[in-house]
Design a protein around this motif. Structure first.
Motif, PDB file in Angstrom:
ATOM      1  N   PRO A  38       2.302  10.662  10.243  1.00 29.68           N
ATOM      2  CA  PRO A  38       1.658  11.727   9.474  1.00 29.68           C
ATOM      3  C   PRO A  38       1.138  11.233   8.130  1.00 29.68           C
ATOM      4  CG  PRO A  38       3.993  12.210   9.854  1.00 29.68           C
ATOM      5  CD  PRO A  38       3.703  10.894  10.479  1.00 29.68           C
ATOM      6  N   LYS A  39       0.121  11.904   7.624  1.00 30.09           N
ATOM      7  CA  LYS A  39      -0.459  11.548   6.331  1.00 30.09           C
ATOM      8  C   LYS A  39       0.453  12.044   5.216  1.00 30.09           C
ATOM      9  CE  LYS A  39      -4.681  12.004   3.631  1.00 30.09           C
ATOM     10  NZ  LYS A  39      -4.042  12.125   2.363  1.00 30.09           N
ATOM     11  N   HIS A  40       0.671  11.195   4.256  1.00 38.77           N
ATOM     12  CA  HIS A  40       1.472  11.585   3.108  1.00 38.77           C
ATOM     13  C   HIS A  40       0.572  12.245   2.076  1.00 38.77           C
ATOM     14  CE1 HIS A  40       4.888   9.419   4.651  1.00 38.77           C
ATOM     15  NE2 HIS A  40       4.124   8.366   4.856  1.00 38.77           N
ATOM     16  N   PRO A  41       0.973  13.371   1.537  1.00 40.72           N
ATOM     17  CA  PRO A  41       0.152  14.021   0.505  1.00 40.72           C
ATOM     18  C   PRO A  41       0.026  13.131  -0.728  1.00 40.72           C
ATOM     19  CG  PRO A  41       1.871  15.502   1.304  1.00 40.72           C
ATOM     20  CD  PRO A  41       2.134  14.159   1.895  1.00 40.72           C
ATOM     21  N   GLY A  42      -1.134  13.096  -1.299  1.00 40.66           N
ATOM     22  CA  GLY A  42      -1.352  12.309  -2.508  1.00 40.66           C
ATOM     23  C   GLY A  42      -1.527  10.823  -2.240  1.00 40.66           C
ATOM     24  N   ASN A  43      -1.769  10.443  -0.996  1.00 44.93           N
ATOM     25  CA  ASN A  43      -1.952   9.042  -0.643  1.00 44.93           C
ATOM     26  C   ASN A  43      -3.432   8.689  -0.793  1.00 44.93           C
ATOM     27  OD1 ASN A  43      -1.191   6.544   0.212  1.00 44.93           O
ATOM     28  ND2 ASN A  43      -1.008   7.067   2.366  1.00 44.93           N
ATOM     29  N   ASP A  44      -3.776   7.924  -1.830  1.00 47.31           N
ATOM     30  CA  ASP A  44      -5.172   7.609  -2.078  1.00 47.31           C
ATOM     31  C   ASP A  44      -5.452   6.139  -1.769  1.00 47.31           C
ATOM     32  OD1 ASP A  44      -3.827   6.464  -4.149  1.00 47.31           O
ATOM     33  OD2 ASP A  44      -4.956   7.434  -5.741  1.00 47.31           O
ATOM     34  N   VAL A  45      -6.615   5.673  -2.166  1.00 53.73           N
ATOM     35  CA  VAL A  45      -7.054   4.308  -1.856  1.00 53.73           C
ATOM     36  C   VAL A  45      -6.112   3.278  -2.477  1.00 53.73           C
ATOM     37  CG1 VAL A  45      -8.963   2.690  -2.119  1.00 53.73           C
ATOM     38  CG2 VAL A  45      -9.441   5.067  -1.669  1.00 53.73           C
ATOM     39  N   TRP A  46      -5.626   3.542  -3.673  1.00 53.87           N
ATOM     40  CA  TRP A  46      -4.709   2.614  -4.333  1.00 53.87           C
ATOM     41  C   TRP A  46      -3.412   2.472  -3.533  1.00 53.87           C
ATOM     42  CZ3 TRP A  46      -4.583  -1.049  -7.845  1.00 53.87           C
ATOM     43  CH2 TRP A  46      -3.373  -1.449  -8.352  1.00 53.87           C
ATOM     44  N   ASP A  47      -2.877   3.592  -3.069  1.00 49.29           N
ATOM     45  CA  ASP A  47      -1.647   3.548  -2.278  1.00 49.29           C
ATOM     46  C   ASP A  47      -1.845   2.772  -0.982  1.00 49.29           C
ATOM     47  OD1 ASP A  47      -0.227   5.093  -4.140  1.00 49.29           O
ATOM     48  OD2 ASP A  47      -1.012   6.945  -3.260  1.00 49.29           O
ATOM     49  N   VAL A  48      -2.994   2.946  -0.351  1.00 46.76           N
ATOM     50  CA  VAL A  48      -3.288   2.215   0.885  1.00 46.76           C
ATOM     51  C   VAL A  48      -3.397   0.716   0.598  1.00 46.76           C
ATOM     52  CG1 VAL A  48      -5.015   1.895   2.695  1.00 46.76           C
ATOM     53  CG2 VAL A  48      -4.396   4.192   1.971  1.00 46.76           C
ATOM     54  N   ALA A  49      -4.045   0.352  -0.505  1.00 42.33           N
ATOM     55  CA  ALA A  49      -4.169  -1.065  -0.865  1.00 42.33           C
ATOM     56  C   ALA A  49      -2.796  -1.682  -1.133  1.00 42.33           C
ATOM     57  CB  ALA A  49      -5.072  -1.217  -2.081  1.00 42.33           C
ATOM     58  N   MET A  50      -1.930  -0.952  -1.823  1.00 38.90           N
ATOM     59  CA  MET A  50      -0.582  -1.459  -2.101  1.00 38.90           C
ATOM     60  C   MET A  50       0.241  -1.583  -0.820  1.00 38.90           C
ATOM     61  SD  MET A  50      -0.370  -2.208  -5.248  1.00 38.90           S
ATOM     62  CE  MET A  50      -2.060  -2.754  -5.102  1.00 38.90           C
ATOM     63  N   GLU A  51       0.027  -0.677   0.108  1.00 42.88           N
ATOM     64  CA  GLU A  51       0.717  -0.740   1.396  1.00 42.88           C
ATOM     65  C   GLU A  51       0.296  -1.987   2.168  1.00 42.88           C
ATOM     66  OE1 GLU A  51       0.668   2.383   4.835  1.00 42.88           O
ATOM     67  OE2 GLU A  51       1.248   3.391   2.963  1.00 42.88           O
ATOM     68  N   ARG A  52      -1.007  -2.264   2.178  1.00 48.16           N
ATOM     69  CA  ARG A  52      -1.503  -3.478   2.852  1.00 48.16           C
ATOM     70  C   ARG A  52      -0.954  -4.734   2.185  1.00 48.16           C
ATOM     71  NH1 ARG A  52      -7.517  -1.501   2.950  1.00 48.16           N
ATOM     72  NH2 ARG A  52      -7.429  -0.110   4.725  1.00 48.16           N
ATOM     73  N   ARG A  53      -0.936  -4.742   0.858  1.00 45.85           N
ATOM     74  CA  ARG A  53      -0.419  -5.886   0.121  1.00 45.85           C
ATOM     75  C   ARG A  53       1.052  -6.118   0.437  1.00 45.85           C
ATOM     76  NH1 ARG A  53       1.953  -5.888  -5.664  1.00 45.85           N
ATOM     77  NH2 ARG A  53       3.039  -4.342  -4.446  1.00 45.85           N
ATOM     78  N   ASP A  54       1.833  -5.042   0.442  1.00 43.07           N
ATOM     79  CA  ASP A  54       3.256  -5.156   0.743  1.00 43.07           C
ATOM     80  C   ASP A  54       3.489  -5.675   2.154  1.00 43.07           C
ATOM     81  OD1 ASP A  54       3.732  -4.176  -1.775  1.00 43.07           O
ATOM     82  OD2 ASP A  54       4.232  -2.138  -1.095  1.00 43.07           O
ATOM     83  N   LYS A  55       2.701  -5.172   3.094  1.00 45.75           N
ATOM     84  CA  LYS A  55       2.836  -5.616   4.491  1.00 45.75           C
ATOM     85  C   LYS A  55       2.514  -7.103   4.609  1.00 45.75           C
ATOM     86  CE  LYS A  55       1.276  -4.462   9.131  1.00 45.75           C
ATOM     87  NZ  LYS A  55       0.371  -3.635   9.929  1.00 45.75           N
ATOM     88  N   LYS A  56       1.445  -7.534   3.918  1.00 45.12           N
ATOM     89  CA  LYS A  56       1.054  -8.944   3.952  1.00 45.12           C
ATOM     90  C   LYS A  56       2.135  -9.824   3.325  1.00 45.12           C
ATOM     91  CE  LYS A  56      -2.057 -10.638   1.191  1.00 45.12           C
ATOM     92  NZ  LYS A  56      -3.290 -10.918   0.455  1.00 45.12           N
ATOM     93  N   LEU A  57       2.693  -9.391   2.210  1.00 46.75           N
ATOM     94  CA  LEU A  57       3.747 -10.160   1.553  1.00 46.75           C
ATOM     95  C   LEU A  57       4.998 -10.259   2.417  1.00 46.75           C
ATOM     96  CD1 LEU A  57       3.437  -8.929  -2.138  1.00 46.75           C
ATOM     97  CD2 LEU A  57       2.856 -11.173  -1.234  1.00 46.75           C
ATOM     98  N   LEU A  58       5.351  -9.183   3.088  1.00 43.46           N
ATOM     99  CA  LEU A  58       6.520  -9.221   3.976  1.00 43.46           C
ATOM    100  C   LEU A  58       6.284 -10.149   5.161  1.00 43.46           C
ATOM    101  CD1 LEU A  58       7.636  -5.486   3.979  1.00 43.46           C
ATOM    102  CD2 LEU A  58       8.857  -7.432   3.004  1.00 43.46           C
ATOM    103  N   GLU A  59       5.067 -10.156   5.699  1.00 44.78           N
ATOM    104  CA  GLU A  59       4.746 -11.057   6.801  1.00 44.78           C
ATOM    105  C   GLU A  59       4.802 -12.509   6.337  1.00 44.78           C
ATOM    106  OE1 GLU A  59       0.957  -9.779   8.214  1.00 44.78           O
ATOM    107  OE2 GLU A  59       1.799  -8.087   9.332  1.00 44.78           O
ATOM    108  N   GLN A  60       4.285 -12.777   5.142  1.00 42.36           N
ATOM    109  CA  GLN A  60       4.328 -14.144   4.617  1.00 42.36           C
ATOM    110  C   GLN A  60       5.771 -14.590   4.364  1.00 42.36           C
ATOM    111  OE1 GLN A  60       1.915 -14.081   1.106  1.00 42.36           O
ATOM    112  NE2 GLN A  60      -0.021 -14.253   2.234  1.00 42.36           N
ATOM    113  N   HIS A  61       6.571 -13.690   3.861  1.00 42.73           N
ATOM    114  CA  HIS A  61       7.977 -14.023   3.583  1.00 42.73           C
ATOM    115  C   HIS A  61       8.743 -14.304   4.877  1.00 42.73           C
ATOM    116  CE1 HIS A  61      11.820 -14.091   1.599  1.00 42.73           C
ATOM    117  NE2 HIS A  61      12.261 -13.176   2.442  1.00 42.73           N
ATOM    118  N   SER A  62       8.499 -13.484   5.910  1.00 44.28           N
ATOM    119  CA  SER A  62       9.204 -13.704   7.171  1.00 44.28           C
ATOM    120  C   SER A  62       8.711 -14.974   7.855  1.00 44.28           C
ATOM    121  CB  SER A  62       9.035 -12.496   8.095  1.00 44.28           C
ATOM    122  OG  SER A  62       7.692 -12.340   8.466  1.00 44.28           O
ATOM    123  N   ALA A  63       7.430 -15.318   7.694  1.00 42.71           N
ATOM    124  CA  ALA A  63       6.890 -16.535   8.302  1.00 42.71           C
ATOM    125  C   ALA A  63       7.427 -17.777   7.567  1.00 42.71           C
ATOM    126  CB  ALA A  63       5.375 -16.524   8.250  1.00 42.71           C
TER     127      ALA A  63
END
Length: 66
Positions: A38-63
């Protein structure tokens, strides 16, 4: 008969309320089908960018830890 005009207003008000509920529910279902959650209320472009960044950092850390 004086209160009949109130009853006449209930049907259009009910139709409008039902259509608002249908539109809101449709947006929820479509977003959930596309994104898988579900969509989180108040989720804007900045939040999406931070989510992508966090996901990328977690993938790099696990690799790097393997």
């Amino acid at each position: 008969m004086a209160k009949l005009y109130l009853i006449e207003a209930v049907l259009p008000l009910g139709i409008i309320a039902a259509m608002l509920c249908v539109m809101g529910n449709a947006q929820y279902r479509i977003h959930k089908a596309v994104h898988g959650r579900p969509k989180h209320p108040g989720n804007d472009v900045w939040d999406v960018a931070m989510e992508r960044r966090d996901k990328k950092l977690l993938e790099q850390h696990s690799a790097s830890s393997k």
